[in-house]
Structure formats: structure tokens, C-alpha cells
Design a protein around this motif. Structure first.
Motif, mmCIF file in Angstrom:
data_model
loop_
_atom_site.group_PDB
_atom_site.id
_atom_site.type_symbol
_atom_site.label_atom_id
_atom_site.label_comp_id
_atom_site.label_asym_id
_atom_site.label_seq_id
_atom_site.Cartn_x
_atom_site.Cartn_y
_atom_site.Cartn_z
ATOM 1 N N PRO A 14 0.809 -1.227 0.000
ATOM 2 C CA PRO A 14 0.000 0.000 0.000
ATOM 3 C C PRO A 14 0.839 1.272 0.000
ATOM 4 C CG PRO A 14 -0.865 -1.580 1.579
ATOM 5 C CD PRO A 14 0.446 -2.120 1.105
ATOM 6 N N GLU A 15 1.948 1.256 0.749
ATOM 7 C CA GLU A 15 2.788 2.455 0.872
ATOM 8 C C GLU A 15 3.526 2.774 -0.422
ATOM 9 O OE1 GLU A 15 5.416 -0.993 1.304
ATOM 10 O OE2 GLU A 15 3.414 -0.514 2.073
ATOM 11 N N ARG A 16 3.546 1.867 -1.352
ATOM 12 C CA ARG A 16 4.288 2.024 -2.606
ATOM 13 C C ARG A 16 3.302 2.197 -3.765
ATOM 14 N NH1 ARG A 16 9.241 -2.113 -4.221
ATOM 15 N NH2 ARG A 16 9.810 -1.160 -6.205
ATOM 16 N N GLY A 17 2.574 3.292 -3.729
ATOM 17 C CA GLY A 17 1.637 3.589 -4.811
ATOM 18 C C GLY A 17 0.437 2.668 -4.856
ATOM 19 N N GLY A 18 0.080 2.051 -3.737
ATOM 20 C CA GLY A 18 -1.058 1.125 -3.737
ATOM 21 C C GLY A 18 -0.849 -0.041 -4.672
ATOM 22 N N SER A 19 0.394 -0.515 -4.740
ATOM 23 C CA SER A 19 0.764 -1.470 -5.788
ATOM 24 C C SER A 19 0.681 -2.924 -5.346
ATOM 25 C CB SER A 19 2.175 -1.166 -6.281
ATOM 26 O OG SER A 19 3.120 -1.404 -5.257
ATOM 27 N N ILE A 20 0.744 -3.786 -6.356
ATOM 28 C CA ILE A 20 0.893 -5.226 -6.172
ATOM 29 C C ILE A 20 2.346 -5.568 -6.451
ATOM 30 C CG2 ILE A 20 0.261 -7.498 -7.087
ATOM 31 C CD1 ILE A 20 -2.474 -6.294 -7.822
ATOM 32 N N LEU A 21 2.941 -6.387 -5.584
ATOM 33 C CA LEU A 21 4.319 -6.820 -5.776
ATOM 34 C C LEU A 21 4.415 -8.196 -6.412
ATOM 35 C CD1 LEU A 21 6.022 -5.635 -2.453
ATOM 36 C CD2 LEU A 21 5.694 -4.378 -4.606
ATOM 37 N N ALA A 22 3.390 -9.016 -6.217
ATOM 38 C CA ALA A 22 3.384 -10.358 -6.818
ATOM 39 C C ALA A 22 1.957 -10.874 -6.869
ATOM 40 C CB ALA A 22 4.264 -11.317 -6.014
ATOM 41 N N PHE A 23 1.661 -11.609 -7.937
ATOM 42 C CA PHE A 23 0.378 -12.306 -8.082
ATOM 43 C C PHE A 23 0.694 -13.644 -8.730
ATOM 44 C CE2 PHE A 23 -3.741 -12.661 -10.716
ATOM 45 C CZ PHE A 23 -4.381 -13.393 -9.721
ATOM 46 N N ASP A 24 0.516 -14.739 -7.957
ATOM 47 C CA ASP A 24 0.925 -16.071 -8.390
ATOM 48 C C ASP A 24 -0.241 -17.052 -8.336
ATOM 49 O OD1 ASP A 24 3.485 -14.928 -8.287
ATOM 50 O OD2 ASP A 24 3.865 -15.722 -6.265
ATOM 51 N N TRP A 25 -0.100 -18.121 -9.128
ATOM 52 C CA TRP A 25 -1.037 -19.243 -9.094
ATOM 53 C C TRP A 25 -0.236 -20.523 -9.288
ATOM 54 C CZ3 TRP A 25 -2.738 -22.461 -13.369
ATOM 55 C CH2 TRP A 25 -3.801 -23.318 -13.041
ATOM 56 N N GLN A 26 -0.415 -21.459 -8.381
ATOM 57 C CA GLN A 26 0.338 -22.718 -8.416
ATOM 58 C C GLN A 26 1.842 -22.456 -8.503
ATOM 59 O OE1 GLN A 26 -1.231 -25.247 -11.546
ATOM 60 N NE2 GLN A 26 -3.084 -25.700 -10.371
ATOM 61 N N GLY A 27 2.282 -21.377 -7.846
ATOM 62 C CA GLY A 27 3.695 -21.052 -7.847
ATOM 63 C C GLY A 27 4.188 -20.371 -9.109
ATOM 64 N N GLU A 28 3.295 -20.107 -10.068
ATOM 65 C CA GLU A 28 3.647 -19.452 -11.329
ATOM 66 C C GLU A 28 3.292 -17.969 -11.261
ATOM 67 O OE1 GLU A 28 4.870 -20.758 -14.195
ATOM 68 O OE2 GLU A 28 4.267 -22.862 -14.334
ATOM 69 N N ALA A 29 4.184 -17.129 -11.755
ATOM 70 C CA ALA A 29 3.934 -15.693 -11.760
ATOM 71 C C ALA A 29 2.934 -15.336 -12.857
ATOM 72 C CB ALA A 29 5.243 -14.946 -11.991
ATOM 73 N N LEU A 30 1.794 -14.755 -12.451
ATOM 74 C CA LEU A 30 0.808 -14.264 -13.416
ATOM 75 C C LEU A 30 1.109 -12.814 -13.787
ATOM 76 C CD1 LEU A 30 -2.405 -15.777 -11.791
ATOM 77 C CD2 LEU A 30 -1.075 -16.692 -13.709
ATOM 78 N N PHE A 31 1.560 -12.019 -12.820
ATOM 79 C CA PHE A 31 2.119 -10.696 -13.072
ATOM 80 C C PHE A 31 3.636 -10.808 -12.902
ATOM 81 C CE2 PHE A 31 -1.806 -8.203 -11.255
ATOM 82 C CZ PHE A 31 -2.603 -8.724 -12.263
ATOM 83 N N ARG A 32 4.370 -9.981 -13.641
ATOM 84 C CA ARG A 32 5.816 -9.953 -13.436
ATOM 85 C C ARG A 32 6.104 -9.544 -11.992
ATOM 86 N NH1 ARG A 32 8.853 -4.645 -14.981
ATOM 87 N NH2 ARG A 32 7.550 -4.113 -13.181
ATOM 88 N N PRO A 33 6.871 -10.330 -11.256
ATOM 89 C CA PRO A 33 7.139 -9.977 -9.856
ATOM 90 C C PRO A 33 7.950 -8.690 -9.744
ATOM 91 C CG PRO A 33 7.707 -12.274 -10.320
ATOM 92 C CD PRO A 33 7.467 -11.614 -11.638
ATOM 93 N N VAL A 34 7.837 -8.019 -8.611
ATOM 94 C CA VAL A 34 8.612 -6.801 -8.364
ATOM 95 C C VAL A 34 10.085 -7.092 -8.625
ATOM 96 C CG1 VAL A 34 8.826 -7.319 -5.895
ATOM 97 C CG2 VAL A 34 9.038 -4.951 -6.713
ATOM 98 N N CYS A 35 10.757 -6.118 -9.267
ATOM 99 C CA CYS A 35 12.134 -6.381 -9.700
ATOM 100 C C CYS A 35 13.083 -5.236 -9.383
ATOM 101 C CB CYS A 35 12.164 -6.685 -11.197
ATOM 102 S SG CYS A 35 11.477 -5.378 -12.230
ATOM 103 N N GLY A 36 12.655 -4.270 -8.547
ATOM 104 C CA GLY A 36 13.513 -3.153 -8.210
ATOM 105 C C GLY A 36 12.800 -2.161 -7.322
ATOM 106 N N PRO A 37 13.445 -1.027 -7.022
ATOM 107 C CA PRO A 37 12.905 -0.079 -6.051
ATOM 108 C C PRO A 37 11.919 0.932 -6.619
ATOM 109 C CG PRO A 37 15.089 0.607 -6.725
ATOM 110 C CD PRO A 37 14.841 -0.710 -7.393
ATOM 111 N N SER A 38 11.831 1.073 -7.928
ATOM 112 C CA SER A 38 10.966 2.083 -8.542
ATOM 113 C C SER A 38 9.525 1.606 -8.604
ATOM 114 C CB SER A 38 11.465 2.405 -9.957
ATOM 115 O OG SER A 38 10.515 3.152 -10.690
ATOM 116 N N ILE A 39 8.590 2.544 -8.691
ATOM 117 C CA ILE A 39 7.190 2.176 -8.915
ATOM 118 C C ILE A 39 7.043 1.479 -10.264
ATOM 119 C CG2 ILE A 39 6.618 4.424 -9.932
ATOM 120 C CD1 ILE A 39 4.326 2.137 -7.772
#
Length: 285
Positions: A14-39
Motif C-alpha cells: 500500500p505504501e508504494r503507490g497502492g501497488s501489487i508486488l506479486a500475483f501467483d497461481w500454483q507457484g507461477e507468476a501471473l504478473f511480473r514480480p517486483v524487480c527493483g525499487p521504482s514504482i
């Protein structure tokens, strides 16, 4: 903040632009996982109170000239982009094992309206639903647009499939110049892989859900925006490990368009949208 349900996992910041850092299913990334400090490194962020670019940050509202400052992190891009929610901290309103609500208040400044935005994340065994709303807290009518900006994992055979009536042709600044519109919705990518085209544009008047296919991963993601999100921004930058498919309520630079698709909210009026995501194995389709 982590939510889990069935085989899904959602990680929020929430503190980082109301963002999602990861969204997974069965251990597979559906969204690209967070990869650095920028929004720009997160998995997904909200678009509020407008989507995409406002040309040079200028528009008129009820005879008032509005001039917004450029806001693209680390860039000299002259256009104001994606609203203010993505660059602001959000606060937790409620939080449980599979449901969370976060909020963001904006006080009138360069954007001369105060508003309150809220995101509700609901994770279930059949997927994720994100509801996003904005409430005008000013006496004058406020223009409003909403959307979400997920980053999706890019592999050579990734396919985006969405049916829309129109495709905007843009100038070199990614501002719309001409709408190529058909009498019925078509797949403008003709079933081909994301890698076949490099675009940053808006597709209009969607028909049905959006599908993302990763054949080499035996994985698919179905995106179901509600009717308040009839358009889709597609961003497929060259030589990147992601692409973006963004359900949005209006076209780029809508505040400077005669046929603006922005909403105009009265005091305390609420505009709300929602999008659902569900994953499956391709062999089950």
C-alpha cells in the motif's frame, strides 16, 4: 501484506503507490514480480484519477485552464501520466486472509480537486478481483478516469488476445492522432505473439474478456474488466521481460478530446470499476 486463497497468492504494498508486488497461481507468476525499487518495477499499480497521458499536462475544465506538472519518474517526459495514485502512499482500511481494502486521499493542488480513491482486493479459489473507485471531494465537477496497470511476464510465445472495435494510431509521443475503427470487434493482433509488434496505444470498445496465453508455460490468464472499462492500453516495449495489458475507462489524452470518455463527478459522487483475473492450464481450455 499477503493474501492467499486456494492456489493463488497476492502480495500488496500500500505504501508504494497502492501497488501489487506479486500475483501467483500454483507457484507461477501471473504478473511480473517486483524487480527493483521504482514504482515502475512493481507488478501492478492503479490508475487514478486518469489513465495514460494528458498532453503537456494541459486541459480546460469549465472555463478553467489547468496546468499539471510532468510526473514520470526519472524522465523528462513533458506529459502528465497515470494520475496520482501510483506515486502516493495508500493506507490500509481493512485486512484479512483473502480480502484487503486500501485508500488514498488527494488534496487539491495542481490537480485542482480533492478526491478519495479506494482499492479492494478480493482473492478467492477461482481468482482475483480488484475494485477501484474514486470519490470527488470538491464542490466543482471533477473529471475522472480509472484503470489498472499490470506488468505481465514476457516470453517469446506469449499471446495477447482481445477483441476491440478500434485501434488508435499515435504520434511519436504516444498521443492519439487517428482512430482506425471497424463495424465489429476484431483481434487486431490476429492471434500472433506479443513479440510481433512494438506498440503503446489504446484499443477501444472491447467485446468480451481478454486472454493472455503462455504456451511454453502451459498457462493462461483470463482478464474480465467490467463494462465501465471498455478500452485497453497495450504496451509491448522492445527487449523487455514484460508487456502491459491495461483495462481503462477512457482513451489517452481524453481531456483534450471532443469526444471525451472521461466521467465528470459531482461532489461526493463515486465512480467505481472492477477487473477479475483467473488462471488455467492450456490443456484444460
Amino acid at each position: 501484506m499477503e493474501l492467499t486463497a486456494g492456489e493463488y497468492r497476492l502480495l500488496l504494498a500500500p505504501e508504494r503507490g497502492g501497488s501489487i508486488l506479486a500475483f501467483d497461481w500454483q507457484g507461477e507468476a501471473l504478473f511480473r514480480p517486483v524487480c527493483g525499487p521504482s514504482i515502475l518495477d512493481v507488478a501492478c499499480f492503479p490508475l487514478v484519477p486518469f489513465s495514460n497521458r494528458i498532453a503537456f499536462g494541459r486541459f480546460q475544465a469549465h472555463g478553467m485552464d489547468v496546468q499539471l506538472a510532468p510526473n514520470f519518474p526519472g524522465s523528462d517526459d513533458p506529459h502528465t501520466l497515470h494520475g496520482y495514485g501510483w506515486l502516493s502512499p495508500w493506507t490500509v482500511q481493512s485486512y484479512g486472509p483473502c480480502v484487503a481494502t486500501i485508500g488514498h486521499h488527494h488534496r487539491a493542488d495542481g490537480w485542482p480537486w480533492s478526491y478519495y480513491a479506494e482499492q479492494r482486493f478480493e482473492l478467492a479459489e477461482d481468482g482475483l478481483t480488484i475494485a477501484l473507485s474514486v470519490t470527488n471531494l470538491s464542490d466543482s465537477l471533477m473529471p475522472a478516469g480509472l484503470g489498472i496497470h499490470p506488468y505481465l511476464p514476457r516470453v517469446p510465445d506469449a499471446v495477447y488476445r482481445g477483441y476491440h472495435r478500434g485501434e488508435w494510431q499515435n504520434n511519436e509521443d504516444c498521443l492519439p492522432q487517428r482512430l482506425d475503427e471497424r463495424d465489429y470487434a476484431i483481434d487486431w493482433w490476429q492471434g500472433g505473439a506479443v513479440a510481433q509488434r512494438e506498440v503503446d496505444t489504446v484499443y477501444t470498445n472491447r467485446h468480451g474478456p481478454i486472454s493472455i496465453l503462455w504456451p511454453s508455460r502451459d498457462l493462461s490468464l483470463q482478464i474480465n474488466p467490467n463494462e465501465a472499462l471498455p478500452h485497453t492500453v497495450v504496451y509491448t516495449p522492445k527487449d523487455q521481460n514484460f508487456f502491459c495489458i491495461e483495462p481503462v475507462s477512457h482513451s489517452t489524452n481524453a481531456l483534450n478530446s471532443i469526444s471525451s470518455s472521461m466521467r465528470w463527478l459531482d461532489l461526493y459522487e463515486i465512480f467505481e470499476v472492477s477487473t477479475s483475473f483467473s488462471a488455467a492450464r492450456l490443456k484444460k481450455l
